[in-house]
Design a protein around this motif. Structure first.
Motif, mmCIF file in Angstrom:
data_model
loop_
_atom_site.group_PDB
_atom_site.id
_atom_site.type_symbol
_atom_site.label_atom_id
_atom_site.label_comp_id
_atom_site.label_asym_id
_atom_site.label_seq_id
_atom_site.Cartn_x
_atom_site.Cartn_y
_atom_site.Cartn_z
ATOM 1 N N ALA A 111 0.828 -1.208 0.000
ATOM 2 C CA ALA A 111 0.000 0.000 0.000
ATOM 3 C C ALA A 111 0.861 1.257 0.000
ATOM 4 C CB ALA A 111 -0.936 -0.009 1.202
ATOM 5 N N ALA A 112 1.972 1.237 0.733
ATOM 6 C CA ALA A 112 2.862 2.403 0.794
ATOM 7 C C ALA A 112 3.548 2.671 -0.535
ATOM 8 C CB ALA A 112 3.902 2.215 1.890
ATOM 9 N N SER A 113 3.544 1.687 -1.434
ATOM 10 C CA SER A 113 4.176 1.850 -2.747
ATOM 11 C C SER A 113 3.300 2.594 -3.739
ATOM 12 C CB SER A 113 4.544 0.477 -3.321
ATOM 13 O OG SER A 113 5.476 -0.182 -2.491
ATOM 14 N N VAL A 114 2.066 2.898 -3.362
ATOM 15 C CA VAL A 114 1.144 3.641 -4.232
ATOM 16 C C VAL A 114 1.415 5.131 -4.065
ATOM 17 C CG1 VAL A 114 -1.268 4.115 -4.796
ATOM 18 C CG2 VAL A 114 -0.590 1.825 -3.992
ATOM 19 N N ALA A 115 1.802 5.772 -5.149
ATOM 20 C CA ALA A 115 2.124 7.204 -5.129
ATOM 21 C C ALA A 115 0.855 8.036 -4.956
ATOM 22 C CB ALA A 115 2.812 7.598 -6.437
ATOM 23 N N PRO A 116 0.976 9.287 -4.515
ATOM 24 C CA PRO A 116 -0.177 10.189 -4.510
ATOM 25 C C PRO A 116 -0.789 10.255 -5.915
ATOM 26 C CG PRO A 116 1.615 11.148 -3.256
ATOM 27 C CD PRO A 116 2.173 9.918 -3.929
ATOM 28 N N GLY A 117 -2.101 10.098 -5.981
ATOM 29 C CA GLY A 117 -2.783 10.053 -7.270
ATOM 30 C C GLY A 117 -2.740 8.681 -7.926
ATOM 31 N N GLY A 118 -2.099 7.715 -7.266
ATOM 32 C CA GLY A 118 -1.925 6.385 -7.841
ATOM 33 C C GLY A 118 -3.018 5.412 -7.438
ATOM 34 N N VAL A 119 -2.909 4.194 -7.967
ATOM 35 C CA VAL A 119 -3.947 3.183 -7.787
ATOM 36 C C VAL A 119 -3.327 1.838 -7.414
ATOM 37 C CG1 VAL A 119 -3.966 2.622 -10.271
ATOM 38 C CG2 VAL A 119 -5.967 2.092 -8.867
ATOM 39 N N LEU A 120 -4.020 1.117 -6.531
ATOM 40 C CA LEU A 120 -3.681 -0.260 -6.185
ATOM 41 C C LEU A 120 -4.771 -1.158 -6.733
ATOM 42 C CD1 LEU A 120 -2.181 -2.517 -4.597
ATOM 43 C CD2 LEU A 120 -3.564 -1.869 -2.595
ATOM 44 N N ILE A 121 -4.383 -2.138 -7.529
ATOM 45 C CA ILE A 121 -5.319 -3.128 -8.061
ATOM 46 C C ILE A 121 -4.848 -4.491 -7.553
ATOM 47 C CG2 ILE A 121 -6.304 -4.177 -10.127
ATOM 48 C CD1 ILE A 121 -5.815 -1.473 -11.554
ATOM 49 N N TYR A 122 -5.647 -5.093 -6.688
ATOM 50 C CA TYR A 122 -5.237 -6.302 -5.978
ATOM 51 C C TYR A 122 -6.336 -7.342 -6.119
ATOM 52 C CZ TYR A 122 -2.416 -8.578 -2.289
ATOM 53 O OH TYR A 122 -1.586 -9.410 -1.582
ATOM 54 N N GLU A 123 -5.922 -8.578 -6.399
ATOM 55 C CA GLU A 123 -6.881 -9.671 -6.546
ATOM 56 C C GLU A 123 -6.198 -10.958 -6.125
ATOM 57 O OE1 GLU A 123 -9.708 -11.584 -10.030
ATOM 58 O OE2 GLU A 123 -7.870 -10.558 -10.634
ATOM 59 N N THR A 124 -6.780 -11.649 -5.144
ATOM 60 C CA THR A 124 -6.222 -12.944 -4.762
ATOM 61 C C THR A 124 -7.283 -13.786 -4.075
ATOM 62 O OG1 THR A 124 -4.233 -14.029 -3.935
ATOM 63 C CG2 THR A 124 -5.230 -12.367 -2.502
ATOM 64 N N PHE A 125 -6.894 -14.968 -3.681
ATOM 65 C CA PHE A 125 -7.829 -15.957 -3.175
ATOM 66 C C PHE A 125 -8.310 -15.625 -1.760
ATOM 67 C CE2 PHE A 125 -5.326 -17.959 -6.446
ATOM 68 C CZ PHE A 125 -6.306 -18.552 -7.225
ATOM 69 N N ALA A 126 -9.532 -16.061 -1.464
ATOM 70 C CA ALA A 126 -10.161 -15.774 -0.189
ATOM 71 C C ALA A 126 -10.619 -17.056 0.490
ATOM 72 C CB ALA A 126 -11.356 -14.841 -0.406
ATOM 73 N N GLN A 127 -10.915 -16.925 1.776
ATOM 74 C CA GLN A 127 -11.430 -18.053 2.526
ATOM 75 C C GLN A 127 -12.658 -18.628 1.830
ATOM 76 O OE1 GLN A 127 -12.087 -16.804 6.564
ATOM 77 N NE2 GLN A 127 -9.907 -16.459 6.946
ATOM 78 N N GLY A 128 -12.746 -19.931 1.816
ATOM 79 C CA GLY A 128 -13.778 -20.637 1.064
ATOM 80 C C GLY A 128 -13.196 -21.328 -0.148
ATOM 81 N N ASN A 129 -12.043 -20.836 -0.606
ATOM 82 C CA ASN A 129 -11.426 -21.448 -1.786
ATOM 83 C C ASN A 129 -10.998 -22.883 -1.535
ATOM 84 O OD1 ASN A 129 -10.514 -20.708 -4.604
ATOM 85 N ND2 ASN A 129 -8.670 -21.660 -3.789
#
Length: 198
Positions: A111-129
């Motif tokens: 999260a700290a690697s996202v610059a001001p004005g930047g975006v984080l796009i995150y997708e991974t597995f969740a409980q239930g998988n």
């Protein structure tokens, strides 16, 4: 760690994640992008072809070698879990992409690697998988709302979030997050993001 067959299927050189495609309008041509735990680079390739400058990080040097000759791509071999964070302190990107990877001690660093004005796009597995196969180890499965909590803790604005069971290419439980960091002078609590019309 997940076995190679599962990892290869998820991190192959096929089409980009529909979640990334859905939010790609937030990544401008010429943007500096971090593709963390990039695998064989399906997202690195797609983003570089769209004009982004991508730093692709993974521990698989053979996979990175297939990316090393691409224009606008810088590769970095690093053990994200057994070694120090591989980037210089304070390094930020216009976009940070993470798919099919979870190492909780890195969530705040990501999260700290996202610059001001930047975006984080995150997708991974969740409980239930675990009902559908690998990954089934709780270490690799997000708890309900875990990505939301990580974004809020990092003062990121949530533009989109899903906690869903996907039917294809094989059944899987996933969490998906798109979150932004306010640009200088922008009110971090009121700006709205709109998806383009389908």
């Amino acid at each position: 760690m997940m076995d190679a067959a599962v990892t290869g299927m998820m991190h192959g050189v096929g089409a980009p994640s529909p979640w990334l495609v859905r939010w790609a309008h937030l990544i401008a041509p010429g943007a500096r992008v971090l593709d963390l735990a990039c695998g064989h680079g399906r997202h690195t390739r797609w983003l570089a072809a769209r004009g982004a400058y991508v730093t692709a990080i993974d521990r698989d040097e053979a996979a990175l070698a297939t990316l090393s000759t691409l224009a606008n791509v810088t590769t970095l071999a690093a053990d994200l879990e057994g070694a120090p964070w591989p980037l210089a302190e304070g390094t930020t990107f216009d976009a940070v992409i993470v798919t099919n990877y979870l190492h909780r001690p890195l969530l705040s660093r990501i999260a700290a690697s996202v610059a001001p004005g930047g975006v984080l796009i995150y997708e991974t597995f969740a409980q239930g998988n675990e009902r559908y196969g690998k990954p089934s180890n709780p270490l690799f499965l997000l708890a309900p709302g875990e990505l939301l909590d990580a974004a809020r803790t990092a003062d990121l604005r949530v533009a989109g979030f899903e906690d869903v069971t996907l039917p294809a290419p094989r059944a899987a439980c996933v969490q998906r997050l798109c979150a932004t960091r306010a640009a200088p002078g922008e009110n971090p609590g009121t700006a709205a993001l709109y998806e383009p019309a389908a």
